[in-house]
Each structure stands twice: as structure tokens, then as C-alpha cells.
Design a protein around this motif. Structure first.
Motif, short mmCIF file in Angstrom:
data_model
loop_
_atom_site.label_atom_id
_atom_site.label_comp_id
_atom_site.label_asym_id
_atom_site.label_seq_id
_atom_site.Cartn_x
_atom_site.Cartn_y
_atom_site.Cartn_z
N ARG A 1 6.04 14.37 1.73
CA ARG A 1 5.37 15.21 0.75
C ARG A 1 6.26 16.38 0.34
O ARG A 1 6.47 16.64 -0.84
N ALA B 1 7.22 4.90 -13.72
CA ALA B 1 8.13 4.88 -12.58
C ALA B 1 8.95 3.60 -12.47
O ALA B 1 10.16 3.66 -12.19
N GLY C 1 8.86 15.23 -2.08
CA GLY C 1 8.50 14.42 -3.23
C GLY C 1 8.70 12.92 -3.08
O GLY C 1 8.86 12.21 -4.06
N LEU C 2 8.69 12.47 -1.84
CA LEU C 2 8.84 11.03 -1.66
C LEU C 2 7.48 10.37 -1.53
O LEU C 2 6.52 10.97 -1.03
N LEU C 3 7.42 9.15 -1.96
CA LEU C 3 6.19 8.39 -1.85
C LEU C 3 6.36 7.41 -0.69
O LEU C 3 7.43 6.84 -0.51
N VAL C 4 5.32 7.25 0.08
CA VAL C 4 5.43 6.38 1.25
C VAL C 4 4.67 5.06 1.10
O VAL C 4 3.49 5.05 0.77
N MET C 5 5.39 4.01 1.30
CA MET C 5 4.72 2.71 1.36
C MET C 5 4.55 2.39 2.82
O MET C 5 5.52 2.27 3.56
N ALA D 1 1.88 7.02 -12.34
CA ALA D 1 3.25 6.82 -12.79
C ALA D 1 3.83 5.54 -12.19
O ALA D 1 4.56 4.81 -12.85
N SER E 1 11.98 6.81 -5.54
CA SER E 1 11.69 7.86 -4.57
C SER E 1 10.65 7.34 -3.59
O SER E 1 9.84 8.10 -3.09
N VAL E 2 10.67 6.06 -3.35
CA VAL E 2 9.74 5.57 -2.35
C VAL E 2 10.47 5.17 -1.08
O VAL E 2 11.60 4.70 -1.11
N MET F 1 4.88 11.45 6.83
CA MET F 1 4.30 11.73 5.53
C MET F 1 4.36 13.21 5.17
O MET F 1 4.45 13.56 4.00
N GLY F 2 4.30 14.02 6.19
CA GLY F 2 4.41 15.45 5.91
C GLY F 2 5.76 15.76 5.26
O GLY F 2 5.82 16.43 4.24
N ARG G 1 1.00 10.64 -9.62
CA ARG G 1 2.19 9.88 -9.23
C ARG G 1 1.89 8.40 -9.07
O ARG G 1 2.72 7.55 -9.36
N VAL H 1 2.76 10.55 -18.07
CA VAL H 1 3.53 10.49 -16.82
C VAL H 1 4.51 9.36 -17.05
O VAL H 1 4.16 8.34 -17.63
N VAL I 1 0.81 -1.22 0.00
CA VAL I 1 0.00 0.00 0.00
C VAL I 1 0.84 1.27 0.00
O VAL I 1 1.72 1.44 0.85
#
Lengths: 382, 382
Positions: free
Chosen positions: B125, B88, B128-132, A152, B99-100, B121-122, A149, B85, A131
Motif C-alpha cells: 500500500r 492498466a 502503490g503496489l497491487l497485490v494478487m 483501472a 505495479s502488481v 500488504m502494508g 485502481r 482512470v 484475486v
DNA sequence: ACGGAGCGGGAAAGCGCTTTCCCGTAAGCT
DNA sequence: AGCTTACGGGAAAGCGCTTTCCCGCTCCGT
């Protein structure tokens, strides 16, 4: 241990750069991990098979192709020894599909979203999905951003768990992004109304709010106050609308002054409540559009206003977040099965997209606790 | 999603440039999206440039290479028109970096983790990182699993936000997995002690618990009870240890019967509290090792045992989750700056791994509220 | 004995990007 | 002029997988 040290890995691996035969220096270090992530190729070499076979052995799928007992074992052993895990991005590229799903919420710290996310993650775990959680902090722009994103990332599906925004232009852009995502083979599940055609899990916001009003009305309350949230949120609109209709049909049409915006946060709601309770004919019944705000309202009543709940004022919340029962007094609220909402959304992902969007309705239920009681004796009206 | 058979074997080489003047069929369908996700190649074609240029125009980076004004614009326009897009996974494969970042928690629905996750998460954001987000539901096995999957995803870093497990064998396996991850270029940040050498954000669990004890002692309490959690969790051990040491140094060594396991959940804690408060010399002071359990304890006291807090029993919680102030009575607790913990962890990610593991300490603070008061008059001791 | 049919394995073509070379052209020097 | 540099662009080699072919076997039926 290494039965195939003398193998000559010609062809594939070396073909590109090294045309000169060289002694493949890495090959005699037994279990020493080479630099960087281990590749399938390395596992294959160690097992003395081709990378095709290694791939098949490790991911059994690929049609009906079966790898012989002997080789399979060799591959599995090699993989374990090298602590090999396949490169997910590479796999995603080759298969053109991933096992990640996105979940977009407003704020993870909000127990409403936390509960929904938890429900979703439980299902994700059971089905081996990963997730990606995105928090928009209620910024519509970010919602769009994250959706792109996630597209993407080739996320297999995304759950739009946050409330929709009632904004013409925004909705248009959202729809466009959703369409693009869907055109790419993605699957979108919305929680609540987002103004887009997509599978949706629809909580009974209107009916729930009506339930709250009805409950208070039945207790004899006639002076209502509503602590709302940002009007731009469709969730707010729906709940507000549900309350308004019910009140109207009860012959008590809502006037603007009866509604204040609590911003969906505890603190703002606390302030808002003070406004609402000030003035000559202050309400005796408060419908607060979510439990987080209700906590603030209760605090305002108790600490700022010195009003006793439920003796002087009754309040009912919405959502039944876990702490609702622990508030002072325990909060009468409209329960939404939050974890279920997450679960349901996830299940829609699992069954895949359908030709026409589906909708699963989620019922709301009144949970009577101690924050509501019969209306106090009417003010001395001659 | 994938168009195979119809591909020309030399597709790539040929379709690339129109050496032969041809009407480029795709270019007159204004925004009609071709089937499947749009590729860089398609964008390049539409802009009449090579895919190399398109890539450079879209991601400006690549060394100091700069794409001419004119071409850059053409590419950007084409990309926008096609709602392109970039893929990724493909990007990740080519760049061999993503970037995750992964965040592993026990349970998102728990406000403690929700707050930490929100903090993380703040920052994610902003950068520009995505969080799993992975929830282990307190299953150590799952923690290992997720770590491996995150490694497979080539997540740039992972935050182990859940408590560590005090289990020799497990710790060994965790260390091995962490090492593998690090060898692959990953970066691990631990919150609390996990028994591994890694950057860690260390909350003052011991000192916090000591603070709680001291507070109660200063109020005159001498009979203590502790509602603990699963002993296997290092967080529990640390907090328990902090309380125990403080008590001992105060001349009140803890006996086994003074400690019960509240399972870190509201319900279990509620039950556990009933046990603790039963018997001849029941405690007048309760140290509850987290706020969620404290809510259960308060409920037990109030509803099951009919004991008044703080008049008859004082209780202090731990964490200061958002709802702590809304409990009945408002909970005196040990505050941990939860969001900060998430933020700090994230910042360690941003600064990248260092040669020697760093540690940032996070202080605990006593937040006095109404659940504690001077000890009641001592029982009639002759 | 012989021609499939099956089976299990390997070679190699992609997947959609990034990045290294390489190249033609336009400046910049002497 | 002649030569070196930049400079901006394209061709193509990979990145690490999956999957399609293709191939050599063995096993059968006749």
C-alpha cells in the motif's frame, strides 16, 4: 528440431523498421530463449504458422474456429518448448476483459476477513479467476482508492467485503465510484450494507445480536453491557441496533453507559472492558460485537479484573472465528458462516450482474459454549 | 463493451484533431459519461490536446517532458470530470511493466499466512503496489500454476510465502518456472527454503525448534513428544530437524514413535495428540510445530484426555500467532515476527533483484507463557 | 462439369496506452 | 541578424494480443 529455419518472416514482424533484408539472427538457436518474455509471434514462427493461428490454437475459443490437428500440435509444442505464457495485459487489452476480481477487506490479519477471503479464493481458484486483495486498514479513503485502481485494472468484479461506513459524504462518493465502475462494465458485490445499490450478501447482524441478547436474557441476566466497535461502521451499527432493539423489547432499554467502544481490536476491547465492568451495577452479561474483541474481553476479565467467566460474568461474542472454541473459556458466540459469505459473493460474480440488485441473506446462529451460564444470584437488593 | 462495426476505419487518425472547426459534440454534455470506459483519447479531446499531451499531463513521468501549466490543468480537469482512470492493461502493455506483485500462500485463513500477507500488504500500500494473492491450499501443482499465471500477468515480483516442498521432481519444475519468470524480468522472493536460488527471507525454524526443546529440557522434562506436520513441507522438516538435533545433543535421541503428524490443522493435530499421549511412557513435554495445531493439542489434552496443562503435560507451540496468548492456558511458543517476514519480503521487492541472491534471516524467540511448567514428579521408577 | 458451401489459414486492423521523432516557436549567443 | 538551443506539443509507431475479413481449397448436389 526446427523444421522451418528457412522461413522468411517478411511482412508483419519486420515491416516496421527493417526494410533491408537481413539474416534474422535469432532463428537458429534451437531452444535458447530469446531475451525478454516470449511472444505469441515467436511461438508462431517456431511452429511455422501465423500468429492468428497460434492464438487460435492456444485459446481454442474464438468463435467456432478450429485449428487443424497438425498445426495445433505444432503450436502447442512450440509454446511448451519456449515456456510461453501469453501476456495477460495484452490479452486483456485485445479482449477488453480480464479474469481478475478484486476483494477489498479491512485487514487480512483479522480472522473474520481472512475467512471470507479464503472462501472467495476457493471459488476463484475453481473458476480460474485471479484475486487482487486490497486491505484498507479501515481507512475509507483507501477503499475509494482501491476501487478506482481496481477499475483501472479492469477487474471483472470487486467484492467489497469490509464494512460500510455510515457517512453521508463518503457514501455519496462511494456510490459515484461504484457507478463509474459499473458503467465500465464492472460488477460490484457488497458484503453488508454499504448504502449503495449493488448485489449484496447480507449477514444477519441485527438478528444475530438479538440472538445473543435473548440467550443471555433467557439465562436470567438483566444487567447488560455491550462492547461495541467504531460507530461509523455499518456492521457495528447493525449489530448494536439489533441488540438495542431486543433489549428494549425485553424492557431493558440500553443506556449510553452500558456501551463502550472496543475499536474492533483485542487490545482496545480489553481496555474498554475494564471500564465497563467498573462501577456499582456492573453488568453480568456482556455482548461483544466480534470475537476478536471477545478475546480481549476475556483476557481483561480473567487477568485484569479477576472475574470468573461464566460464573460471575457471561460473555457472548460474534462471528465464530476459528479460535473462538479455543478461548478460555470456549466462547459462546453468534456464528456467521464466514467462508460461505466469501463463496456466495464469488458466486454472484460468476452469474454476472443482473438488472436489479440481488441480495442473499446469510443467517446467524447461536453457538452455545462455556462462556455463558445462568446469571449469578442477584445482588442483595432489599 | 466494445463498439466495433460502427467505427470509421481511419477513426484514429481523423478523430484525433478537429482540423475542421466543429462543435465537438461530447464537450457540452458536462459529465455525461459516454458508453464504455473512458479513454485517454476522450480526455484529450475534451481538453483539446493530443493524446500524447494528455498522457504526459496525467503521468508526468516520461523523461523530462513537462506539460505547460495551462494544458496540464485542462487535462486534469477533463480527466476528473469524466472520472477517467487509465486502462492498466493497456498501460502495462505499452510500458511493459506493471505495479502488481503476487503473493502465494498456502491458505489465507491460516493466521500464519494471514499475518505475513498483512505485513506484505502494508508495504504494498505504501508503495502503490497491487497485490494478487494466490492460495494453493497446499497443492504443489497449484503453486506452479499460479506462478505461471503471475508470470502471464507480468507481475513485477512474486513472494513465495508458502513452505517449500521437499520433492526432487517438484523442485526441479519450480526452479524451471522461476527461471522462466526471472528471464522475463520478474523477481522472486522465497520465504523459507524452496530449493531454488532466489532472494529469501529465512525464518529461524531450526533454531526456534531447538529453543523449544531446550526450554522444556531446562524445566526438567525428559520425555518428549512432537506433533509435526506433513513431512513434505520444508518448514516442517526444518523445525523437526531443529528439535531432533537439539534432543540428540541433549542425549535424548528421538524415536519415530515420538513424532506424529498433525497435518498442520487443528483437527488433525487434536487426533494426533491422542495417539501420542497414549501408551506407557507418554511424553510430559510436547513440541507442536505450529500454533494452530497447538490449539488442537490443547483441546485434546483438556477435553479428550483430561490432562492438565501445564501440571501434567507441558506444550510449546510455534509462530506465536495472535491468538496464542488467548488459548487455555496461554501458549508458550516460539515467536516468529510474521508481519515482519511479509514486510521484509516486500522490501526485497522494492530494492529490486540483485546479481546474487540475498538472504535475510529472521530470528525466533521463545515466549514463555503458561502452557509450560517444570516436569511433574518422575513416574515411580524403582 | 459447375457453382456454391464449408473449412482452415493468413493479413491486418484494432485495443488504449507510452514514447520516439519531428516541428514550430521563442529564447540565448555572438 | 543569424544561428543554435531549448521547449512544449503533436503525429505516429509500437506493445502483444484477438478477431474480422478475405482467400484458396475441397467437397457436394444437381
Amino acid at each position: 528440431m526446427r523444421a522451418h529455419g528457412s522461413r522468411h518472416p517478411l511482412g508483419y514482424a519486420l515491416s516496421n523498421r527493417y526494410s533491408v533484408p537481413m539474416p534474422t539472427p535469432t532463428s537458429d538457436a534451437p531452444a535458447a530463449r530469446p531475451t525478454g518474455p516470449v511472444t505469441l509471434q515467436q511461438v508462431a514462427e517456431r511452429a511455422g504458422v501465423s500468429s492468428a493461428t497460434a492464438s487460435r490454437a492456444l485459446h481454442g475459443s474464438s468463435g467456432t474456429r478450429i485449428v487443424g490437428e497438425e498445426l495445433r500440435k505444432r503450436v502447442l509444442d512450440a509454446a511448451r518448448e519456449l515456456r510461453y505464457v501469453s501476456n495477460a495485459p495484452a490479452q486483456a487489452l485485445a479482449r477488453s476483459t480480464t479474469s481478475v476480481v478484486g476483494v477489498v477487506v479491512h485487514d487480512v490479519a483479522d480472522p473474520y476477513f481472512a475467512a471470507i477471503a479464503a472462501g472467495a479464493m476457493g471459488v476463484a481458484r475453481e473458476h480460474g479467476l485471479l484475486v487482487m486483495l486490497a486491505a484498507t486498514f479501515r481507512d475509507p479513503e483507501l477503499e475509494l482508492d482501491y476501487l478506482a485502481r481496481l477499475r483501472a485494472q479492469r477487474a471483472r468484479a470487486v467484492v467489497l467485503a469490509g464494512s460500510g461506513f455510515a457517512d453521508r459524504e463518503f457514501t455519496r462518493r462511494l456510490a459515484a465510484e461504484v457507478d463509474a465502475y459499473r458503467a465500465d462494465g464492472g460488477h460490484v458485490i457488497a458484503v453488508g450494507s454499504h448504502g449503495i445499490a449493488a448485489d449484496t450478501v447480507r449477514p444477519a447482524n441485527r438478528a444475530g445480536a438479538a440472538l445473543a441478547v435473548r440467550h443471555l436474557y433467557d439465562l436470567g441476566h438483566r444487567r447488560f453491557g455491550i462492547v461495541s466497535g467504531p460507530r461509523a461502521l455499518t456492521t457495528v451499527r447493525d449489530r448494536l441496533d439489533g441488540a438495542r432493539r431486543q433489549l428494549r423489547s425485553l424492557g431493558l432499554p440500553l443506556t449510553p453507559s452500558q456501551v463502550v467502544d472496543g475499536g474492533f481490536t483485542r487490545e482496545q476491547a480489553r481496555t474498554a472492558a475494564r471500564t465497563l465492568l467498573t462501577g456499582p451495577s456492573a453488568p453480568t452479561a456482556l455482548v461483544v460485537l466480534n470475537d476478536v474483541m471477545a478475546a480481549g474481553v476475556l483476557a481483561a476479565l480473567r487477568e485484569d479484573l479477576g472475574l470468573r467467566v461464566p460464573d460471575q460474568v457471561s460473555v457472548v461474542g460474534f462471528d465464530d472465528v476459528p479460535f473462538a472454541a479455543d478461548l478460555n473459556p470456549p466462547l459462546t458466540t453468534i456464528r456467521l458462516p464466514l467462508a460461505d459469505i466469501g463463496t456466495q459473493a464469488m458466486h454472484m460474480i460468476l452469474t454476472g450482474p443482473t438488472v436489479t440488485p440481488r441480495t442473499v441473506d446469510v443467517d446467524a446462529e447461536l453457538i452455545p459454549r462455556s462462556s455463558t451460564a445462568p446469571a449469578p444470584a442477584p445482588a442483595p437488593t432489599p
